[in-house]
Motif scaffolding. Structure first.
Motif, short mmCIF file in Angstrom:
data_model
loop_
_atom_site.label_atom_id
_atom_site.label_comp_id
_atom_site.label_asym_id
_atom_site.label_seq_id
_atom_site.Cartn_x
_atom_site.Cartn_y
_atom_site.Cartn_z
N GLY A 186 48.36 45.29 43.84
CA GLY A 186 47.39 44.18 43.58
C GLY A 186 46.06 44.61 44.32
N ASN A 187 46.08 44.88 45.65
CA ASN A 187 44.87 45.10 46.41
C ASN A 187 43.92 46.21 45.55
N ILE A 188 44.92 47.42 44.95
CA ILE A 188 44.28 48.50 44.71
C ILE A 188 43.62 47.99 43.31
N PHE A 189 44.35 47.30 42.49
CA PHE A 189 43.75 46.88 41.23
C PHE A 189 42.52 45.90 41.35
N LYS A 190 42.73 44.94 42.25
CA LYS A 190 41.50 44.03 42.54
C LYS A 190 40.31 44.73 42.94
N ASN A 191 40.44 45.80 43.80
CA ASN A 191 39.36 46.74 44.32
C ASN A 191 38.61 47.47 43.23
N THR A 192 39.61 47.86 42.25
CA THR A 192 39.28 48.64 41.16
C THR A 192 38.52 48.06 40.27
N ILE A 193 38.71 46.58 40.08
CA ILE A 193 37.92 45.61 39.07
C ILE A 193 36.60 45.58 39.99
N ASP A 194 36.62 45.12 41.19
CA ASP A 194 35.35 45.04 42.02
C ASP A 194 34.37 46.10 41.65
N MET A 195 34.83 47.28 41.82
CA MET A 195 34.12 48.60 41.67
C MET A 195 33.46 48.44 40.19
N LEU A 196 34.62 48.28 39.09
CA LEU A 196 34.04 48.19 37.86
C LEU A 196 32.98 47.33 37.36
N ASN A 197 32.85 46.15 38.25
CA ASN A 197 31.79 45.33 38.11
C ASN A 197 30.72 45.83 38.64
#
Length: 194
Positions: free
Chosen positions: A141-152
């Protein structure tokens, strides 16, 4: 899981599995990046690039199908297709947003696009942790959240013509993709090869 008749002998070698996972997750990052560029620039290849990104969902679903059977493979594929659709909505939200200064910019569309995207990523981490006890839901969950943050951050920088920072952000996303692939690989190894 218990109904899976596959044995390690009928699956990828551990080394090949790691390479396949790294390739698939790198492709996901790459085709997402191409789609960001195509949509924000209004290029004529949006449909082709979108189709290629969706093919990545099929490819990942097929990998999971090999290890977990059709039901899980289909669920992974469908979840990724939904996730990719939400990414496309996010890119379009950035394209529709007029950036004056960040304090003067109405970010409503972007927030509205992010909400279901973060929720889908959370659901995907639950799905993965339910099928493999070696995949920790909180970690994923943390990895996917961080990935979306970086995507933004990547989309924002591209949208506001900060090209050097955009490319630098993509380098971090690519690294994160490889790290995520290795976490998934460790789960596969522990569940199927020991």
């Amino acid at each position: 899981m218990d109904s899976n008749l596959n044995t390690a002998q009928s699956l990828y070698t551990p080394e090949d599995l790691r390479n396949v996972l790294r390739q698939l997750l790198s492709e996901q990052s790459l085709w997402t990046r191409f789609l960001i560029i195509s949509i924000l620039s209004g290029l004529g290849d949006i449909e082709v690039v979108t189709d290629r990104l969706y093919k990545n969902a099929i490819d990942i679903g097929n990998l999971f199908r090999l290890y977990y059977g059709d039901t899980i493979g289909n669920e992974i594929q469908d979840s990724l297709r939904t996730y990719f659709s939400l990414i496309i909505a996010l890119i379009n939200a950035y394209k529709s947003t007029v950036f004056d200064t960040l304090s003067n910019t109405d970010l409503t569309l972007i927030h509205q696009a992010n909400t279901p995207l973060y929720a889908a990523a959370g659901q995907f981490s639950i799905l993965l942790s339910n099928i493999n006890p070696y995949w920790n839901q909180q970690t994923l969950g943390n990895i996917f959240k961080n990935t979306i943050d970086m995507l933004n951050d990547e989309i924002y920088k591209r949208r506001t013509n900060q090209y050097y920072a955009d490319v630098t952000q993509y380098d971090f996303i690519e690294y994160y993709s490889l790290m995520t692939a290795d976490i998934l690989w460790n789960g596969f190894i522990n569940q199927f090869y020991h």
